[in-house]
Write a protein that holds these residues in place. Sequence first.
Motif, PDB file in Angstrom:
ATOM      1  N   ARG A  42      19.719   6.767 -28.519  1.00  0.00           N
ATOM      2  CA  ARG A  42      20.366   5.594 -29.070  1.00  0.00           C
ATOM      3  C   ARG A  42      20.399   4.460 -28.045  1.00  0.00           C
ATOM      4  NH1 ARG A  42      24.908   3.281 -29.609  1.00  0.00           N
ATOM      5  NH2 ARG A  42      25.608   4.498 -27.845  1.00  0.00           N
ATOM      6  N   VAL A  58      19.317   6.890 -34.240  1.00  0.00           N
ATOM      7  CA  VAL A  58      18.774   5.558 -33.997  1.00  0.00           C
ATOM      8  C   VAL A  58      18.684   4.735 -35.285  1.00  0.00           C
ATOM      9  CG1 VAL A  58      16.587   4.447 -33.387  1.00  0.00           C
ATOM     10  CG2 VAL A  58      17.566   6.185 -31.887  1.00  0.00           C
ATOM     11  N   SER A 115      29.133   5.403 -31.368  1.00  0.00           N
ATOM     12  CA  SER A 115      27.686   5.543 -31.512  1.00  0.00           C
ATOM     13  C   SER A 115      27.301   5.898 -32.946  1.00  0.00           C
ATOM     14  CB  SER A 115      27.127   6.568 -30.526  1.00  0.00           C
ATOM     15  OG  SER A 115      27.743   7.805 -30.704  1.00  0.00           O
TER      16      SER A 115
END
Lengths: 325, 388
Positions: B90, B117, A231
């Motif tokens: 996200r 993000v 991520s």
Amino acid sequence: MLAHLASPRTGGLLALAAVIALLPLVLRNSYFYDVAVLVGLNAIVCIGLNLLIGYAGQISLGHAGFFGLGAYGSAILASRYGWPPLAALLATTFAVALLAFIVGRPILRLRGHYLAMATLGLGVIIFMVISTEDKFTGGPDGISVVPFRIGGFVLQGERIWYWVVGALLLVAVWLALNLIESPTGRALRALHSSEVGAEVVGINAAEHKLMVFVISAVFASVAGSLGAHYSGFVTPAKVAFLHSIELVTMVVFGGLASTFGAVVGAAVLTTLPQLLATFEDYEMMVFGAVMIGTMIFLPRGVVPSLARLFRSHRSADADNKANKA
Amino acid sequence: MKSTLAKNSFKRGFAAAAAAFALISGPALAQEPIKIGAFLSVTGPASFLGDPEQKTLELYVDKINAAGGVLGRKLKLVSYDSAGDAEKARTFAKRLIDQDKVDVIVGGSTTGETMAVIPLVEAAQIPFISLAGAVVITEPVKKWVFKTPQSDRMACEKIFVDMQSRKLSKIALISGNGAFDKSMRAQCMDVAKNYGIQIVADETYGAGDTDMTAQLTKIKNTAGVQAVLNAGFGAGPAIVTKNYRQVGITLPFYQSHGVASKEYIKLSGGAAEGVRLPAGALLVADGLPANDPQRAVLVAYKHEYESHYKSDVATFGGHAWDGLMLAVDAIKKAGGTDKAKVRDAIEATHGFVGIDGVFNMSPTDHMGLNLSAFRMLEIKGGDWTLVK
């Protein structure tokens, strides 16, 4: 041959591999892949946690701590100090295993509520250290993480990650199934039903508990490291107590002492909030209703309860046939 | 999106048939709505930010649609609750980009969610207007990322300017250990020297602490302190304010924009009297002079929000108003939803009167506010007053 296929070790693994291989047919865009990757990472943590909770019967309310240590260890070593991500992952995993080994010995002497309290405390301490030491961890705002790379190959994009995490999930399931079927696994289950009984027949309870604690911490740490690279950002929310509870919930929801249950639990509880996001204000209510409903009607967790149902149907059918004959 | 493409080529190829089609289906159906994506912390620990933001977006998207939409197209709000979790933010941002295919994203109540993000929106090349405060969001400048709230660094600067005018140069800093507190503390330390301010004491307290007299006593006993600055929000600053009076410190006392809600005055009882803080002009909307450039916008927003939701307006909702209106303004100027054109139009925003201030964006400044966006307020008689 057929009996061999029907055993969870081969049949179940093959089924899981088939699901992983065929799933991309319905994953329409990278958002779906993203959810699938998160399911995979959560499932790896849950498989480890299930060994501890489901088989050895030891509760842990601090596993988000190990997950977070993995994530932050990789983040700090790879992003701040420029270590190669693979080296960072291995070093972090080793450090987490060592930590689990050191704290596991005194903690696992405790039982029941006391063990829950101690693991909870461990998780909270890790959380506090991570959110306070902002020089290294970026504090409550989090830290960004470089992409995972091995040599010149950069692991980026949901599709590549999907296959990597899918493969690792298979490895994790295979390891867990093998462990359970080994003498160690039988010792763990013996421990679960009666610690005294197990010791009487010569099982070193403390050593087995510690071993499975370390293994489950390693599973969580590796998933944490990979999740951080995937991520590209970690915040202390991943280390928080609430995340520990989420992990335990996944294991219980899917079914204790069922490796595939852990996978199903992770899959359902990761995708459900995404499915329910369209309900907006009622999201939490529906989520709660699903949880309560499952626990009432499938009290052993999804996979074991359904398996039992299926088996009793089959045996009833067999009985019928026998009677007719 | 395929169906839109098909529809377009169909229209181009068979103009007459298309006219008939438009007549039958009506203009609203012939045009795809403009999709505004949002991810906000509507629940969870940062819900005090996300809740008014969400309400503001809903209210004004409805209002704009009732008035005929933008460029003849309706707006469609696609909003998700990221609950203060960067990971969720996200995933939802990915969903907005890949699944919902929104034209612009407004959201990110907290700095953590926004930072998580940013790599996505940069890769997807979609305009993103953040509603979070920290200065790291727009410094260094990211091509597709903008933000509306005043930064914590500006709050420090505003306070230091006021201290300068009162000839205060040696100050004590007391802050909590939350994200907001830490970021602001670092920014204040960073800019203090530019204003000839010397920080002679630096105390911190924990998030759940209920008594800060120890830290304040230490500050009281530090030689040469001329003023005290408290960076934080929530219950902490209210307790610090109470303790401040109990310990008997009589020095000028400054709070941050984090306490800019009536709750702070209520929680600290009478102790907040005389406290100064920088805040957006929304708090004193009705008390602004008639020639204030922001007055009309502020008063309209305050009254519309309060009459619709029957609850007090909050500065945080104002961030969302600015985000939505900046996006709408840019879409109008770009004449459509082409992402690169909309981005360029946001960057070219000039003299846009918003809730948080007057925005003048540029390629080197993606926030576009200057110190005039903050007003120095003093608490008098349990209410905000403008320091002249």
